[in-house]
Design an enzyme around this catalytic site. Structure first.
Site, PDB file in Angstrom:
ATOM      1  NE  ARG A 226      -4.273  -1.402   0.036  1.00 33.12           N
ATOM      2  CZ  ARG A 226      -4.416  -2.399  -0.841  1.00 33.12           C
ATOM      3  NH1 ARG A 226      -3.468  -2.668  -1.730  1.00 33.12           N
ATOM      4  NH2 ARG A 226      -5.505  -3.135  -0.863  1.00 33.12           N
ATOM      5  CG  HIS A 274      -3.604  -0.559  -6.779  1.00 27.09           C
ATOM      6  ND1 HIS A 274      -3.992   0.050  -5.615  1.00 27.09           N
ATOM      7  CD2 HIS A 274      -3.624  -1.886  -6.515  1.00 27.09           C
ATOM      8  CE1 HIS A 274      -4.243  -0.871  -4.691  1.00 27.09           C
ATOM      9  NE2 HIS A 274      -4.023  -2.052  -5.217  1.00 27.09           N
TER      10      HIS A 274
HETATM   11  C1  GLV Z   1      -5.149  -5.160  -4.118  1.00 30.80           C
HETATM   12  O1  GLV Z   1      -4.550  -4.151  -3.885  1.00 30.80           O
HETATM   13  C2  GLV Z   1      -5.746  -5.962  -3.096  1.00 30.80           C
HETATM   14  O2  GLV Z   1      -5.581  -5.622  -1.924  1.00 30.80           O
HETATM   15  O3  GLV Z   1      -6.393  -6.969  -3.410  1.00 30.80           O
END
Ligand code: GLV
Length: 311
Positions: A226, A274
């Site tokens: 993150r 992401h």
């Molecule tokens: C992606 O970032 C997830 O947490 O699945």
């Protein structure tokens, strides 16, 4: 009674999930937010970055399943009842994707792909003698499901592995550490550092100037955990000075990454949007149905998030 689930994600295809779930339970009542219909029927929701205000509309909600691994977005909702069960997906498909992403970028760092790209842009033959993977130390932050699978794949590629987790783990072929001192040990031995940590109060801002300074000069950094685990200004300073030679970043404090953010144009940064890994409908469906059956029968749920730990 017929199981019912509310789906809320603008990042995932509802039809795919409906079909995968109905392949297991053909009569499943599958609703897609914001079309909740009789809201009082809904006891379970499958969500990714659900809209604020949704939970308040569901008076009988008993289970929220995160459509993915990291659950921090769910806890951003101030309306989330404190006793509501939150579960997440532990998906073999997503696990395979993340370990492939990690291996892809560890190999790219190990084989100096950014430097070779720079040389090619200048039509410059920059012979870099390859080093055995065993001489490259990879540190993995986070040894949960995703970290362990990544370690296993990297181990098969021959890298020397170090790992760090909140609670001490034992993993074959990985020098495992935990705690504050353990983190320093792993940082100082990571030629390539890979972050797969969940975002919790104790991982927020964990990787700051001091952490980057602990790493060997010329180390590379990969973040598929993150964004808020990293103090982005401190990382930029470490990249500017060359102390960190390259960063591969899939996650950011603000997403989408704003167009004016320095990461975009920085020569030592690779940005991915992401998309390192997502939960797959077909391989996740059995555990979603399992939890719906547990809800119906009043049995304990699987893959439940420990709210005090935050993941
Ligand atoms: C992606 O970032 C997830 O947490 O699945």
């Amino acid at each position: 009674v017929n199981p019912c689930i509310l789906f809320a994600s603008v990042y995932d295809k509802p039809d795919e999930w409906r079909d995968a779930l109905r392949a297991l339970v053909p009569s499943l009542d599958f609703r897609v937010y914001p079309d909740v219909q009789q809201a009082e029927d809904i006891e379970a929701a499958l969500v990714w970055r659900h809209p604020l205000g949704m939970v308040k509309q569901l008076p009988n909600l008993k289970l929220v399943i995160n459509l993915g691994a990291g659950v921090n977005h769910i806890f951003d909702d101030p309306d989330l009842p404190p006793d509501l069960t939150v579960a997440r997906l532990v998906d073999p498909g997503q696990t395979a994707q993340i370990s492939a992403y990690v291996a892809q970028h560890v190999l790219a760092m190990h084989r100096q792909m950014p430097e070779l790209r720079r040389a090619q842009n200048e039509s410059r033959w920059n012979y870099i003698h390859p080093m055995p993977a065993s001489e490259c130390r990879v540190g993995l932050l986070g040894l949960g499901n995703l970290g362990r699978a990544s370690a296993e794949l990297l181990g098969r590629l021959g890298f020397s592995l170090f790992g760090w987790s909140r609670t001490q783990r034992e993993l074959a072929g990985v020098s495992c550490h935990s705690g504050v001192d353990g983190l320093q040990q792993v940082l100082s031995q990571s030629d390539i550092l890979v972050c797969l940590l969940p975002l919790t109060p104790s991982t927020t801002d964990l990787l700051d100037a001091r952490a980057f300074a602990r790493m060997p000069k010329g180390a590379a950094f990969i973040n598929a955990g993150r964004g808020a685990t990293v103090v982005e200004g401190d990382l930029l300073a470490a990249l500017d000075s060359g102390h960190i030679r390259h960063a591969v970043l899939d996650v950011f404090r603000q997403e989408p990454l704003p167009a004016e953010h320095r990461f975009w144009q920085h020569p030592a940064v690779t940005v991915t949007p992401h998309n390192a890994a997502v939960a797959e409908a077909r391989s996740s469906a059995p555990q979603v149905i399992d939890n719906l059956m547990r809800l119906r029968d009043g049995r304990p749920f699987i893959n439940v998030v420990d709210r005090s730990a935050g993941y």
